[in-house]
Design an enzyme around this catalytic site. Structure first.
Site, PDB file in Angstrom:
ATOM      1  N   GLU A 289       9.240   3.638 -20.245  1.00  0.00           N
ATOM      2  CA  GLU A 289      10.320   4.130 -19.381  1.00  0.00           C
ATOM      3  C   GLU A 289      11.194   2.978 -18.883  1.00  0.00           C
ATOM      4  O   GLU A 289      12.393   3.133 -18.693  1.00  0.00           O
ATOM      5  CB  GLU A 289       9.727   4.864 -18.165  1.00  0.00           C
ATOM      6  CG  GLU A 289       8.893   6.097 -18.500  1.00  0.00           C
ATOM      7  CD  GLU A 289       7.944   6.502 -17.373  1.00  0.00           C
ATOM      8  OE1 GLU A 289       7.408   7.614 -17.440  1.00  0.00           O
ATOM      9  OE2 GLU A 289       7.707   5.721 -16.421  1.00  0.00           O
TER      10      GLU A 289
ATOM     11  N   LYS B 179       5.617  17.375 -10.924  1.00  0.00           N
ATOM     12  CA  LYS B 179       4.312  16.770 -10.581  1.00  0.00           C
ATOM     13  C   LYS B 179       4.250  15.394 -11.232  1.00  0.00           C
ATOM     14  O   LYS B 179       4.510  15.273 -12.433  1.00  0.00           O
ATOM     15  CB  LYS B 179       3.249  17.714 -11.149  1.00  0.00           C
ATOM     16  CG  LYS B 179       1.863  17.194 -11.359  1.00  0.00           C
ATOM     17  CD  LYS B 179       1.008  18.277 -12.022  1.00  0.00           C
ATOM     18  CE  LYS B 179      -0.430  17.816 -12.189  1.00  0.00           C
ATOM     19  NZ  LYS B 179      -0.597  16.803 -13.229  1.00  0.00           N
TER      20      LYS B 179
ATOM     21  N   GLU C 231       2.822   9.008  -8.911  1.00  0.00           N
ATOM     22  CA  GLU C 231       3.191   7.853  -8.061  1.00  0.00           C
ATOM     23  C   GLU C 231       4.007   8.213  -6.809  1.00  0.00           C
ATOM     24  O   GLU C 231       3.884   7.553  -5.769  1.00  0.00           O
ATOM     25  CB  GLU C 231       4.017   6.820  -8.871  1.00  0.00           C
ATOM     26  CG  GLU C 231       3.246   6.055  -9.932  1.00  0.00           C
ATOM     27  CD  GLU C 231       3.186   6.785 -11.266  1.00  0.00           C
ATOM     28  OE1 GLU C 231       4.027   7.696 -11.486  1.00  0.00           O
ATOM     29  OE2 GLU C 231       2.299   6.469 -12.079  1.00  0.00           O
TER      30      GLU C 231
ATOM     31  N   ASP D  95       6.693  17.543 -19.847  1.00  0.00           N
ATOM     32  CA  ASP D  95       5.743  18.600 -20.229  1.00  0.00           C
ATOM     33  C   ASP D  95       5.798  19.728 -19.202  1.00  0.00           C
ATOM     34  O   ASP D  95       6.095  19.499 -18.034  1.00  0.00           O
ATOM     35  CB  ASP D  95       4.318  18.029 -20.326  1.00  0.00           C
ATOM     36  CG  ASP D  95       3.941  17.214 -19.101  1.00  0.00           C
ATOM     37  OD1 ASP D  95       4.285  16.022 -19.045  1.00  0.00           O
ATOM     38  OD2 ASP D  95       3.349  17.791 -18.172  1.00  0.00           O
TER      39      ASP D  95
END
Ligand code: ADE
Length: 263
Positions: free
Chosen positions: A34, A195, A198, A221
């Site tokens: 990322e 969800k 971190e 997802d």
């Protein structure tokens, strides 16, 4: 100084802070996949004199982008297992160390997340969190229960949301990629749309140290869908990261030249 006077001084300092141009940003990103496209996009360099303690895997990339001092902080790879140090413990530690070392005006936590189709999330959507909370810190004793959930409102950004047409929803945080029935009940109680692993931990540290924080989360997802989470996450990680990084760039472009009160 009388207590009343100190409150007046504190309020004046907050107003000053909110009305000065944002100059230093810390972007906390848990996974290398990322982080690296953004490091390249902003043309950042790895800090050879890291401000972090010797031996920790935490990495700081830094540089100027427009009028902003940008720091991307990646918790790095686990020293033994060689995988990204995801989750609340590493996130809390790097947030604490980064704020002490870099004194940012603003933190952005950017990353991927699971989304709930029942709350309108689709693969590739990018959300800004309106609130954050934990879903795996259950302490069924009065008041400790609320401490465990750690529900926090995030820094309000009405102009940013409008300008960039971002989706908004609550973010729920826990240290597992999967979702147990207990977690599910807590996530529903948190009214969460996304969800992650971190966000609420970073919010806790940022609040302790009084640094406003924005959470930008892209959906890899669908948690309440048919596909196994880990498989769907890995399948979509690279493509969704491109969508995340595009939005984070737009967010940073929007922030450039502005004060907190303009967001
Ligand atoms: N990051 C990406 N997908 C996730 C999920 N389902 N749960 C927690 N963190 C995630």
């Amino acid at each position: 100084m009388a207590p009343h006077d100190s409150e007046v001084v504190e309020e004046a300092m907050v107003t000053l802070q909110e009305n000065k141009p944002i100059s230093t940003i810390v972007i906390i990103i848990a996974m290398q996949t990322e982080a690296l496209p953004l490091v390249n996009k902003f043309q950042l360099s790895e800090d050879p004199d890291s401000p972090f303690p010797k031996g920790v895997p935490w990495v700081r990339y830094y540089g100027m982008y427009k009028d902003l001092q940008i720091n991307i902080i990646w918790p790095g790879k686990d020293a033994v297992l060689g995988v990204d140090s995801v989750g609340t413990i590493s996130a809390s530690l790097v947030t604490y160390a980064s704020v002490l070392a870099l004194k940012p005006d603003l933190i952005i936590n950017a990353g991927t997340a699971g989304g709930f189709k029942a709350k309108g999330a689709c693969i590739g959507d990018v959300f800004v969190a309106s609130g954050v909370a934990f879903h795996d810190r259950r302490i069924p004793i009065p008041v400790f229960d609320q401490y465990g959930i750690g529900c926090r409102k995030t820094c309000p950004t009405p102009n940013l949301l409008k300008e960039l047409n971002l989706k908004v929803g609550n973010l729920s945080t826990g240290d597992s990629l999967d979702m147990s029935p207990h977690d599910e009940a807590s996530i529903v109680a948190n009214d969460a749309t996304v969800k992650d692993m971190e966000g609420a931990a970073i919010a806790y540290v940022a609040e302790l140290l009084s640094v406003p924080t924005i959470f930008v989360k892209a959906v890899t997802d669908i948690v309440d869908g048919d596909k196994p989470t880990a498989e769907e996450f890995l399948q979509n990680l690279v493509a969704v990261t491109a969508a995340l990084d595009q939005k984070v760039t737009q967010v940073v472009d929007f922030i450039s030249g502005k004060c907190l009160s303009d967001l």
